[in-house]
Design a protein around this motif. Structure first.
Motif, PDB file in Angstrom:
ATOM      1  N   ALA A   1      19.633   7.056  -9.672  1.00 42.22           N
ATOM      2  CA  ALA A   1      20.361   8.328  -9.568  1.00 42.22           C
ATOM      3  C   ALA A   1      19.879   9.323 -10.616  1.00 42.22           C
ATOM      4  CB  ALA A   1      21.862   8.085  -9.706  1.00 42.22           C
ATOM      5  N   TYR A   2      19.574   8.822 -11.806  1.00 45.34           N
ATOM      6  CA  TYR A   2      19.135   9.714 -12.884  1.00 45.34           C
ATOM      7  C   TYR A   2      17.717  10.247 -12.655  1.00 45.34           C
ATOM      8  CZ  TYR A   2      15.989   6.187 -14.859  1.00 45.34           C
ATOM      9  OH  TYR A   2      14.964   5.293 -15.042  1.00 45.34           O
ATOM     10  N   ARG A   3      17.032   9.692 -11.650  1.00 47.41           N
ATOM     11  CA  ARG A   3      15.658  10.088 -11.342  1.00 47.41           C
ATOM     12  C   ARG A   3      15.584  11.047 -10.154  1.00 47.41           C
ATOM     13  NH1 ARG A   3      11.322   9.917 -14.611  1.00 47.41           N
ATOM     14  NH2 ARG A   3      10.666   7.807 -15.214  1.00 47.41           N
ATOM     15  N   ARG A   4      16.705  11.552  -9.672  1.00 44.66           N
ATOM     16  CA  ARG A   4      16.716  12.355  -8.448  1.00 44.66           C
ATOM     17  C   ARG A   4      15.729  13.526  -8.508  1.00 44.66           C
ATOM     18  NH1 ARG A   4      20.182  15.167  -6.710  1.00 44.66           N
ATOM     19  NH2 ARG A   4      20.294  14.651  -4.486  1.00 44.66           N
ATOM     20  N   LYS A   5      15.572  14.143  -9.677  1.00 42.98           N
ATOM     21  CA  LYS A   5      14.701  15.314  -9.800  1.00 42.98           C
ATOM     22  C   LYS A   5      13.315  14.965 -10.342  1.00 42.98           C
ATOM     23  CE  LYS A   5      18.575  18.504 -10.485  1.00 42.98           C
ATOM     24  NZ  LYS A   5      19.168  19.549 -11.383  1.00 42.98           N
ATOM     25  N   SER A   6      13.038  13.682 -10.499  1.00 49.55           N
ATOM     26  CA  SER A   6      11.763  13.252 -11.080  1.00 49.55           C
ATOM     27  C   SER A   6      10.667  13.211 -10.023  1.00 49.55           C
ATOM     28  CB  SER A   6      11.894  11.863 -11.706  1.00 49.55           C
ATOM     29  OG  SER A   6      12.857  11.870 -12.735  1.00 49.55           O
ATOM     30  N   PRO A   7       9.437  13.648 -10.362  1.00 48.15           N
ATOM     31  CA  PRO A   7       8.318  13.524  -9.425  1.00 48.15           C
ATOM     32  C   PRO A   7       7.853  12.077  -9.342  1.00 48.15           C
ATOM     33  CG  PRO A   7       7.538  14.414 -11.504  1.00 48.15           C
ATOM     34  CD  PRO A   7       9.038  14.328 -11.616  1.00 48.15           C
ATOM     35  N   PHE A   8       7.276  11.723  -8.213  1.00 43.46           N
ATOM     36  CA  PHE A   8       6.806  10.354  -7.999  1.00 43.46           C
ATOM     37  C   PHE A   8       5.804   9.936  -9.069  1.00 43.46           C
ATOM     38  CE2 PHE A   8       3.869   7.341  -5.894  1.00 43.46           C
ATOM     39  CZ  PHE A   8       4.770   6.342  -5.578  1.00 43.46           C
ATOM     40  N   ALA A   9       4.932  10.854  -9.485  1.00 42.09           N
ATOM     41  CA  ALA A   9       3.894  10.517 -10.463  1.00 42.09           C
ATOM     42  C   ALA A   9       4.473  10.106 -11.811  1.00 42.09           C
ATOM     43  CB  ALA A   9       2.951  11.702 -10.660  1.00 42.09           C
ATOM     44  N   GLY A  10       5.699  10.554 -12.117  1.00 41.42           N
ATOM     45  CA  GLY A  10       6.292  10.254 -13.412  1.00 41.42           C
ATOM     46  C   GLY A  10       7.110   8.975 -13.443  1.00 41.42           C
ATOM     47  N   MET A  11       7.136   8.230 -12.350  1.00 36.70           N
ATOM     48  CA  MET A  11       7.952   7.020 -12.278  1.00 36.70           C
ATOM     49  C   MET A  11       7.141   5.793 -12.684  1.00 36.70           C
ATOM     50  SD  MET A  11       9.860   7.768  -8.644  1.00 36.70           S
ATOM     51  CE  MET A  11      11.138   6.535  -8.860  1.00 36.70           C
ATOM     52  N   SER A  12       7.835   4.824 -13.267  1.00 36.46           N
ATOM     53  CA  SER A  12       7.189   3.556 -13.603  1.00 36.46           C
ATOM     54  C   SER A  12       6.957   2.746 -12.326  1.00 36.46           C
ATOM     55  CB  SER A  12       8.066   2.754 -14.556  1.00 36.46           C
ATOM     56  OG  SER A  12       9.236   2.297 -13.902  1.00 36.46           O
ATOM     57  N   GLY A  13       6.159   1.669 -12.454  1.00 31.56           N
ATOM     58  CA  GLY A  13       5.898   0.823 -11.298  1.00 31.56           C
ATOM     59  C   GLY A  13       7.164   0.231 -10.724  1.00 31.56           C
ATOM     60  N   GLY A  14       8.061  -0.241 -11.592  1.00 25.78           N
ATOM     61  CA  GLY A  14       9.311  -0.809 -11.131  1.00 25.78           C
ATOM     62  C   GLY A  14      10.190   0.211 -10.436  1.00 25.78           C
ATOM     63  N   GLU A  15      10.218   1.431 -10.959  1.00 23.23           N
ATOM     64  CA  GLU A  15      11.018   2.489 -10.339  1.00 23.23           C
ATOM     65  C   GLU A  15      10.461   2.854  -8.964  1.00 23.23           C
ATOM     66  OE1 GLU A  15      12.665   4.877 -14.285  1.00 23.23           O
ATOM     67  OE2 GLU A  15      10.686   5.348 -13.461  1.00 23.23           O
TER      68      GLU A  15
ATOM     69  N   SER B   1       0.807  -1.217   0.000  1.00 22.08           N
ATOM     70  CA  SER B   1       0.000   0.000   0.000  1.00 22.08           C
ATOM     71  C   SER B   1       0.844   1.273   0.000  1.00 22.08           C
ATOM     72  CB  SER B   1      -0.921  -0.004   1.223  1.00 22.08           C
ATOM     73  OG  SER B   1      -0.177  -0.128   2.422  1.00 22.08           O
ATOM     74  N   SER B   2       2.167   1.141  -0.158  1.00 24.95           N
ATOM     75  CA  SER B   2       3.037   2.310  -0.092  1.00 24.95           C
ATOM     76  C   SER B   2       2.677   3.322  -1.171  1.00 24.95           C
ATOM     77  CB  SER B   2       4.502   1.877  -0.264  1.00 24.95           C
ATOM     78  OG  SER B   2       4.911   1.043   0.783  1.00 24.95           O
ATOM     79  N   GLY B   3       2.788   4.592  -0.824  1.00 26.50           N
ATOM     80  CA  GLY B   3       2.524   5.654  -1.789  1.00 26.50           C
ATOM     81  C   GLY B   3       3.170   6.945  -1.333  1.00 26.50           C
ATOM     82  N   LEU B   4       3.370   7.863  -2.254  1.00 23.81           N
ATOM     83  CA  LEU B   4       3.948   9.169  -1.972  1.00 23.81           C
ATOM     84  C   LEU B   4       3.160  10.216  -2.746  1.00 23.81           C
ATOM     85  CD1 LEU B   4       7.772   8.345  -2.306  1.00 23.81           C
ATOM     86  CD2 LEU B   4       6.558   8.849  -0.182  1.00 23.81           C
ATOM     87  N   PRO B   5       3.212  11.485  -2.321  1.00 24.20           N
ATOM     88  CA  PRO B   5       2.549  12.540  -3.089  1.00 24.20           C
ATOM     89  C   PRO B   5       3.078  12.596  -4.524  1.00 24.20           C
ATOM     90  CG  PRO B   5       3.179  13.346  -0.918  1.00 24.20           C
ATOM     91  CD  PRO B   5       3.807  11.990  -1.071  1.00 24.20           C
ATOM     92  N   ASP B   6       2.185  12.816  -5.470  1.00 22.56           N
ATOM     93  CA  ASP B   6       2.557  12.778  -6.889  1.00 22.56           C
ATOM     94  C   ASP B   6       3.686  13.749  -7.235  1.00 22.56           C
ATOM     95  OD1 ASP B   6       0.725  10.828  -7.403  1.00 22.56           O
ATOM     96  OD2 ASP B   6      -0.775  12.142  -8.318  1.00 22.56           O
ATOM     97  N   ARG B   7       3.693  14.922  -6.612  1.00 18.14           N
ATOM     98  CA  ARG B   7       4.664  15.955  -6.986  1.00 18.14           C
ATOM     99  C   ARG B   7       5.988  15.843  -6.224  1.00 18.14           C
ATOM    100  NH1 ARG B   7       1.045  21.537  -7.568  1.00 18.14           N
ATOM    101  NH2 ARG B   7      -0.405  20.739  -9.163  1.00 18.14           N
ATOM    102  N   LEU B   8       6.038  14.971  -5.254  1.00 23.27           N
ATOM    103  CA  LEU B   8       7.268  14.831  -4.471  1.00 23.27           C
ATOM    104  C   LEU B   8       8.368  14.231  -5.333  1.00 23.27           C
ATOM    105  CD1 LEU B   8       8.333  15.170  -1.517  1.00 23.27           C
ATOM    106  CD2 LEU B   8       7.873  12.728  -1.227  1.00 23.27           C
TER     107      LEU B   8
END
Length: 327
Positions: free
Chosen positions: A128-142, A94-101
């Motif tokens: 490491a390449y995702r450091r500035k990426s928002p949570f909403a933009g990540m794939s399920g695996g990421e 059930s883990s989740g984070l705010p979309d913009r974080l």
């Protein structure tokens, strides 16, 4: 009276006795006993609805059990949640984070005073390449990998992982396995909930097989395989084994194989020889092929018992027992 086994000693991290949790008339966890030691990975396995996730949520203090007692590092996870929280890392379904974080912000937010190097962990898990990426933009695996980074960030003494590698590609999955092994070797206790039985077999010192909130069996993966999945199956074509096509010679070949040590049955199925027996059969059949001058069959297939077959047999056996009781 809350007691622990004599051999537990100072390395006992989690002790559960008589844990019971119901929702309405449905009992989800039924009188569960469980120990988890420092430096080991304990796996909870079973079909959906077995009570695995509810059990770990009670252990972590996210749900209050109806009955039973739980100690984590000697503390009650419900009453002592504030003291335990810094010592437990978790990655739950059930883990989740705010979309913009952003990823780096999440690491900074979760890092405690004694946190590990967040950048190193992100590098280790390929983020490491995702450091500035928002949570909403990540794939399920990421997202799964990020939750694992956050679970390990504060060097916890207990790590709870629920469906650890769901959505990961094979390479990332192996990297995560390696990280869990390193965590175990560092002395942390790991409680792993998984449907991936090859994962449980690869990572867990012990596994607990559950169904409908009950423990069906527990032990090392090898012990469960030995108790519930004994049979090796070998298959190869009659022609590949050099056996003539006529019935008399075919019967001779089958009889010769059937006399080998460890063999429980030999049959002909759609032009194949199918041999069943103990693990000894693998060596015995190979030696027989060599001794008779037959070439090694190019189509030889060997099915070796594994944890998946053991669990399926255990669940089938439990279902048969229930039907017998009900009738």
């Amino acid at each position: 009276m809350f007691t622990t086994e004599a051999h537990s000693g100072a390395d006992l991290v989690v002790t559960v006795r008589g844990l019971t949790k119901s929702y309405g008339a449905r009992t989800v966890v039924d009188n569960l006993d469980l120990d988890v030691h420092a430096g080991e990975v304990l796996g909870l396995i079973g079909a959906n609805g077995a009570g695995k996730t509810t059990s770990v949520e009670c252990i972590q203090g996210l749900r209050r059990p109806d009955a039973g007692e739980i100690r984590v590092l000697g503390l009650d996870p419900t009453r002592d949640a504030d003291r335990l929280r810094p010592q437990i890392g978790s990655q739950l379904q059930s883990s989740g984070l705010p979309d913009r974080l952003r990823v780096a912000e999440a690491v900074a937010l979760f890092a405690g005073p004694q946190a590990a190097d967040g950048d190193r962990l992100l590098e280790q898990f390929g983020l490491a390449y995702r450091r500035k990426s928002p949570f909403a933009g990540m794939s399920g695996g990421e997202r799964q990998r990020l939750f694992l980074v956050l679970a390990l960030l504060n060097k916890p003494r207990l790590v709870i992982l629920d469906e650890l590698t769901q959505g990961l590609d094979p390479a990332a999955r192996r990297e995560v396995w390696s990280a869990v092994a390193q965590l175990r070797d560092s002395g942390a206790a790991v409680l792993l909930v998984t449907h991936e039985l090859d994962e449980a077999e690869a990572l867990c010192e012990r596994v607990v097989a559950m169904r409908d909130g009950r423990v069906l069996d527990q032990g090392t993966p090898a012990e469960l395989i030995a108790r519930h999945s004994h049979e090796v199956v070998m298959r190869f074509g009659l022609a590949a084994a050099g056996a003539p096509a006529d019935l008399q010679q075919t019967a001779y070949t089958l009889q010769a194989l059937n006399r080998l040590p460890g063999v429980t049955s030999v049959a002909r199925e759609r032009g194949d020889v199918v041999i069943r027996g103990t693990r000894e059969v693998i060596a015995q059949v190979g030696a027989w092929l060599v001794s008779t001058g037959r070439p090694a069959p190019a189509d030889l297939r060997v099915e070796i018992p594994d944890l998946e077959s053991a669990l399926l047999n255990l669940l089938d056996s439990d279902e048969t027992d229930r039907i017998g009781v009900a009738s």
